[in-house]
Motif scaffolding. Structure first.
Motif, PDB file in Angstrom:
ATOM      1  N   MET A   1      20.845 -39.547  19.900  1.00 57.22           N
ATOM      2  CA  MET A   1      22.098 -39.093  20.460  1.00 57.22           C
ATOM      3  C   MET A   1      23.217 -39.902  19.800  1.00 57.22           C
ATOM      4  SD  MET A   1      23.570 -39.061  24.389  1.00 57.22           S
ATOM      5  CE  MET A   1      21.954 -39.266  24.999  1.00 57.22           C
ATOM      6  N   ARG A   2      24.327 -39.250  19.595  1.00 55.53           N
ATOM      7  CA  ARG A   2      25.468 -39.897  18.945  1.00 55.53           C
ATOM      8  C   ARG A   2      26.712 -39.687  19.789  1.00 55.53           C
ATOM      9  NH1 ARG A   2      29.354 -38.869  14.493  1.00 55.53           N
ATOM     10  NH2 ARG A   2      29.303 -40.733  13.202  1.00 55.53           N
ATOM     11  N   LEU A   3      27.415 -40.787  20.060  1.00 54.93           N
ATOM     12  CA  LEU A   3      28.688 -40.726  20.764  1.00 54.93           C
ATOM     13  C   LEU A   3      29.768 -41.168  19.792  1.00 54.93           C
ATOM     14  CD1 LEU A   3      26.462 -41.961  22.952  1.00 54.93           C
ATOM     15  CD2 LEU A   3      28.448 -41.738  24.404  1.00 54.93           C
ATOM     16  N   GLU A   4      30.749 -40.319  19.600  1.00 54.14           N
ATOM     17  CA  GLU A   4      31.870 -40.680  18.742  1.00 54.14           C
ATOM     18  C   GLU A   4      33.134 -40.700  19.590  1.00 54.14           C
ATOM     19  OE1 GLU A   4      34.132 -39.402  14.622  1.00 54.14           O
ATOM     20  OE2 GLU A   4      32.411 -38.246  15.307  1.00 54.14           O
ATOM     21  N   PHE A   5      33.761 -41.851  19.626  1.00 55.97           N
ATOM     22  CA  PHE A   5      35.004 -42.015  20.359  1.00 55.97           C
ATOM     23  C   PHE A   5      36.119 -41.654  19.393  1.00 55.97           C
ATOM     24  CE2 PHE A   5      31.744 -44.511  22.223  1.00 55.97           C
ATOM     25  CZ  PHE A   5      31.967 -44.461  23.581  1.00 55.97           C
ATOM     26  N   LEU A   6      36.676 -40.474  19.552  1.00 56.73           N
ATOM     27  CA  LEU A   6      37.691 -39.999  18.625  1.00 56.73           C
ATOM     28  C   LEU A   6      38.995 -40.749  18.848  1.00 56.73           C
ATOM     29  CD1 LEU A   6      36.936 -36.181  18.838  1.00 56.73           C
ATOM     30  CD2 LEU A   6      36.134 -37.824  17.145  1.00 56.73           C
ATOM     31  N   GLU A   7      39.606 -41.181  17.772  1.00 56.68           N
ATOM     32  CA  GLU A   7      40.863 -41.915  17.890  1.00 56.68           C
ATOM     33  C   GLU A   7      41.885 -41.077  18.642  1.00 56.68           C
ATOM     34  OE1 GLU A   7      44.197 -44.122  15.102  1.00 56.68           O
ATOM     35  OE2 GLU A   7      42.414 -43.271  14.178  1.00 56.68           O
TER      36      GLU A   7
ATOM     37  N   LEU B   1      28.801 -44.748  18.441  1.00 62.26           N
ATOM     38  CA  LEU B   1      27.630 -45.379  19.033  1.00 62.26           C
ATOM     39  C   LEU B   1      26.475 -44.422  18.832  1.00 62.26           C
ATOM     40  CD1 LEU B   1      26.280 -47.557  20.835  1.00 62.26           C
ATOM     41  CD2 LEU B   1      27.015 -46.220  22.796  1.00 62.26           C
ATOM     42  N   GLU B   2      25.412 -44.879  18.174  1.00 65.13           N
ATOM     43  CA  GLU B   2      24.233 -44.051  17.971  1.00 65.13           C
ATOM     44  C   GLU B   2      23.094 -44.622  18.797  1.00 65.13           C
ATOM     45  OE1 GLU B   2      23.334 -42.258  14.352  1.00 65.13           O
ATOM     46  OE2 GLU B   2      25.297 -42.665  13.488  1.00 65.13           O
ATOM     47  N   VAL B   3      22.423 -43.758  19.539  1.00 67.27           N
ATOM     48  CA  VAL B   3      21.349 -44.177  20.428  1.00 67.27           C
ATOM     49  C   VAL B   3      20.070 -43.463  20.009  1.00 67.27           C
ATOM     50  CG1 VAL B   3      20.582 -44.266  22.826  1.00 67.27           C
ATOM     51  CG2 VAL B   3      23.021 -44.434  22.295  1.00 67.27           C
ATOM     52  N   GLU B   4      19.006 -44.229  19.806  1.00 67.94           N
ATOM     53  CA  GLU B   4      17.723 -43.647  19.460  1.00 67.94           C
ATOM     54  C   GLU B   4      16.730 -43.941  20.572  1.00 67.94           C
ATOM     55  OE1 GLU B   4      16.187 -44.699  15.642  1.00 67.94           O
ATOM     56  OE2 GLU B   4      18.149 -44.565  14.703  1.00 67.94           O
ATOM     57  N   GLU B   5      15.889 -42.969  20.864  1.00 65.69           N
ATOM     58  CA  GLU B   5      14.856 -43.174  21.872  1.00 65.69           C
ATOM     59  C   GLU B   5      13.762 -44.046  21.298  1.00 65.69           C
ATOM     60  OE1 GLU B   5      13.458 -39.869  24.126  1.00 65.69           O
ATOM     61  OE2 GLU B   5      15.337 -38.801  23.840  1.00 65.69           O
TER      62      GLU B   5
ATOM     63  N   GLU C   1      26.859 -35.835  20.719  1.00 66.43           N
ATOM     64  CA  GLU C   1      26.028 -34.933  19.930  1.00 66.43           C
ATOM     65  C   GLU C   1      24.560 -35.239  20.167  1.00 66.43           C
ATOM     66  OE1 GLU C   1      27.148 -35.079  15.821  1.00 66.43           O
ATOM     67  OE2 GLU C   1      29.147 -34.312  16.236  1.00 66.43           O
ATOM     68  N   GLY C   2      23.768 -34.192  20.324  1.00 65.83           N
ATOM     69  CA  GLY C   2      22.342 -34.350  20.555  1.00 65.83           C
ATOM     70  C   GLY C   2      21.667 -32.987  20.577  1.00 65.83           C
TER      71      GLY C   2
END
Length: 69
Positions: free
Chosen positions: A1-7, A64-68, A14-15
């Protein structure tokens, strides 16, 4: 899963799909991308409705990228 904090904008999540729990409500979203409010002004919380533009919201961006495991 990817979280992008847009400026100056929302959080793009995203996932492969998402299960969101909001209080007692649970919602399953079968889409690869969701935009979540971080300015606090959305009328459709937790989702972004573009209120950040009207409010002049300002915040740094980041990823922030999160991997299981």
């Amino acid at each position: 899963m990817r979280l992008e904090f847009l400026e100056n904008g929302p959080i793009r999540l995203e996932g492969k799909g998402f299960r969101l729990r909001i209080g007692d409500r649970e919602e399953v979203l079968e889409r690869p991308r969701v935009f979540l409010c971080r300015c606090g002004g959305s009328a459709n919380k937790p989702f972004c409705d573009g209120a950040h533009k009207r409010l002049g919201f300002q915040a740094e961006g980041g990823v922030l990228e999160v991997e299981e495991a």
